[in-house]
Design a protein around this motif. Structure first.
Motif, short mmCIF file in Angstrom:
data_model
loop_
_atom_site.label_atom_id
_atom_site.label_comp_id
_atom_site.label_asym_id
_atom_site.label_seq_id
_atom_site.Cartn_x
_atom_site.Cartn_y
_atom_site.Cartn_z
N LEU A 175 0.83 -1.21 0.00
CA LEU A 175 0.00 0.00 0.00
C LEU A 175 0.86 1.26 0.00
O LEU A 175 0.63 2.20 -0.78
CB LEU A 175 -0.92 -0.01 1.23
N ASN A 176 1.89 1.29 0.85
CA ASN A 176 2.74 2.47 0.93
C ASN A 176 3.67 2.60 -0.26
O ASN A 176 4.17 3.70 -0.54
CB ASN A 176 3.56 2.42 2.22
N SER A 177 3.89 1.50 -0.97
CA SER A 177 4.71 1.55 -2.18
C SER A 177 3.93 2.06 -3.38
O SER A 177 4.50 2.65 -4.30
CB SER A 177 5.26 0.16 -2.50
N GLY A 220 0.69 3.82 9.57
CA GLY A 220 1.25 5.13 9.87
C GLY A 220 2.74 5.07 10.16
O GLY A 220 3.50 5.94 9.72
N GLY A 221 3.16 4.02 10.87
CA GLY A 221 4.58 3.88 11.20
C GLY A 221 5.43 3.67 9.97
O GLY A 221 6.48 4.30 9.80
N VAL A 222 4.99 2.79 9.07
CA VAL A 222 5.75 2.51 7.84
C VAL A 222 5.78 3.75 6.95
O VAL A 222 6.82 4.11 6.38
CB VAL A 222 5.14 1.31 7.09
N PHE A 223 4.64 4.42 6.83
CA PHE A 223 4.55 5.63 6.00
C PHE A 223 5.57 6.67 6.47
O PHE A 223 6.30 7.27 5.67
CB PHE A 223 3.13 6.21 6.08
N VAL A 226 10.58 2.14 1.49
CA VAL A 226 9.46 1.41 2.08
C VAL A 226 9.76 -0.08 2.16
O VAL A 226 9.64 -0.70 3.22
CB VAL A 226 8.16 1.64 1.26
N ILE A 227 10.20 -0.66 1.04
CA ILE A 227 10.32 -2.12 1.00
C ILE A 227 11.56 -2.63 1.74
O ILE A 227 11.64 -3.82 2.04
CB ILE A 227 10.32 -2.64 -0.45
N VAL A 228 12.52 -1.75 2.07
CA VAL A 228 13.70 -2.21 2.81
C VAL A 228 13.29 -2.74 4.18
O VAL A 228 13.96 -3.60 4.77
CB VAL A 228 14.74 -1.07 2.95
#
Length: 503
Positions: A179-181, A333-336, A369-371
């Motif tokens: 989603l964030n990607s 929210g944390g990943v974003f 994001v994906i790291v």
């Protein structure tokens, strides 16, 4: 001292610019239109800012186990005082960050402010610990709570298998990363929806609690400050639990460059969010005590579920779903936010340059994001995550305390700095003192865990000199690094944040 981000290594590919509207030169030889910049767009409005802060703060803690505060205070009344005090103290920290965010208009949060005030070494150590341990472990912990509670309605009569929890957790983490990607806008919209779900969950607890108070169910508030005496060590630990529940007020500062009109949006979003969260947390705890005694709360591992089973009947099955959605919102929210920290650290030369690149069409920091995905999966399927968090919890408050102390330093070092939002000096002074006091206390009360966390943090020092300062790396190493970067750019379709023309 610090290497600079590399220029685009894809300069003649078929990638489109900006929103994908690049054009080939015309047959008549006229000049092509000016290429658009591949940048992160300013898509964080006031509502989205509030949803990022509120939606990240309100996680599983307030619904599952607020007993840490009660256990270390010894009485209902004092525990409610601690919840209120932690909310006010968190507001002080958030206001301090609001001044920093409107004065230093760069994304990256803690990292950026430490870099600005204390220099590259401390900033690198902060991002080193965040990338390797803190963020993967924190994401895995909140994701495990999501997996457990999303499965709760399906395993009412029996224990949920641990493998099932971890598998559904892995799916949840992957969905958040994808989603964030894919889209900043959709990630923000879903965060708004999940924030409303969280507030609905809190209201499901608060409203029946208020009804109970109206009915005169106040027996658990009589002699509210009597009970087991709080120890000198217990009160600071109660603050630790409370401050952990409020953690997340700083996440909007991680995405400052994407905030629309940050000088107004950041302070407003922070103030509104902290009022909502503090009032919600205190009223939720009051609601618990209208139905559950202090002794019963200490025995419960999921206070919200215990409360709902007593008052809501069959509707209580909805509570685990709301808790799961709350956890999902915290994950999102944390990943974003934290992906922007890695993005900025890479842009400053403290992480591999691929992490500072943006997808040419989606305008998301895809590599940053994906790291987190493989690192979080490793954490999920190995070791004791809660021990890791205990090891590193002191590092979080140490660096946050240093950041706010840096605000005071900037007041004297750079008095002419433009400050659209300015807080009274006692606010950052009190907050930074409290953070550093909690760190000092953790060294005294739990020297083993804190010592291990301190050693893990110190590994960032040799890593800084090895990866950043040492510029005489073997030629084969530099060639391999460049080749990996170019390959990843082609696979991920990402470029640095700069003009790029379709040729």
């Amino acid at each position: 001292m610090v290497r600079k981000p590399v220029v685009a290594t894809i300069s003649k590919g078929g990638y489109l610019q900006g929103n994908g509207k690049g054009a080939l030169p015309s047959a008549g030889g006229s000049e092509p239109p000016e290429p658009e910049k591949v940048v992160l767009k300013k898509k964080i409005t006031l509502l989205r800012g509030i949803s990022i802060i509120t939606g990240t703060i309100i996680g599983a803690g307030i619904f599952i186990s607020p007993k840490g505060v009660l256990q270390n205070t010894g009485s209902v009344g004092l525990s409610l005082v601690i919840w209120t005090a932690c909310g006010v103290l968190s507001l002080f920290g958030a206001l301090s960050y609001a001044e920093l965010g409107t004065s230093i208009k760069k994304s990256g949060g803690h990292y950026t402010y430490i870099l600005e005030v204390f220099g590259p070494l401390l900033a690198f150590v902060r991002v080193w610990v965040e990338l390797l341990i803190i963020r993967p472990a924190a994401t895995a912990v909140i994701s495990l709570a999501f997996g457990r509670y999303i499965l709760e309605p399906f395993f009412i009569q029996c224990e949920i298998p641990e493998l099932a929890i971890k598998l559904i957790t892995a799916v949840g983490i992957t969905v958040v990363m994808v989603l964030n990607s894919m889209s900043v806008s959709w990630s923000a919209r879903i965060q708004i929806f999940l924030t409303f779900c969280k507030l609905t969950a809190i209201l499901i607890i608060i409203v029946p609690g208020v009804i109970q108070l109206i009915k005169g169910q106040t027996q658990h508030f009589k002699d509210a400050f009597s009970g087991r005496d709080a120890s000198i060590m217990g009160l600071p630990l109660a603050f630790y639990y409370g401050m952990y529940a409020y953690a997340g007020w700083f996440y909007l500062n991680f995405v400052t460059e994407e905030v629309d009109n940050p000088e107004k949006t950041i302070p407003l979003a922070i103030c509104i969010s902290m009022v909502i969260v503090t009032v919600g947390y205190v009223l939720t705890n009051v609601a618990y005590f209208t139905t559950i005694s202090a002794d019963e709360l200490l025995l419960s591992n999921a206070v919200a579920v215990t409360f709902s089973e007593r008052l809501l009947g069959n509707f209580s099955l909805a509570v685990p779903i709301f808790v799961a959605l709350s956890c999902f919102g915290s994950m999102n929210g944390g990943v974003f936010a934290v992906s922007r920290l890695f993005y900025v650290a890479s842009r400053e030369g403290h992480l591999p340059e691929i992490l500072s690149m943006i997808h040419v069409r989606k305008h998301t920091p895809l590599p940053a994001v994906i790291v987190l995905h493989p690192l979080t999966m490793i954490m999920l399927f190995s070791g004791d995550l809660y021990s890791l968090l205990n090891f590193l919890s002191f590092a979080r408050w140490l660096f946050i305390g240093l950041v706010v102390a840096g605000l005071i330093y900037l007041r004297y070092k750079r008095p002419d700095m433009h400050r659209p939002f300015k807080v009274p000096l006692f606010i950052p002074a009190l907050f930074s003192f409290t953070c550093l006091f909690m760190v000092a206390l953790s060294l005294y009360s739990d020297p083993f865990s804190t010592g291990i966390g301190f050693l893990i943090t110190l590994t960032g020092v040799p890593a800084y000199y090895l990866f950043i300062i040492w510029d005489k790396k073997p030629r084969w190493f530099r060639r391999m690094s460049d080749r990996i970067t170019r390959t990843l750019q082609i696979i991920l379709e990402v470029v640095p944040e700069e003009d790029c023309r379709k040729l």
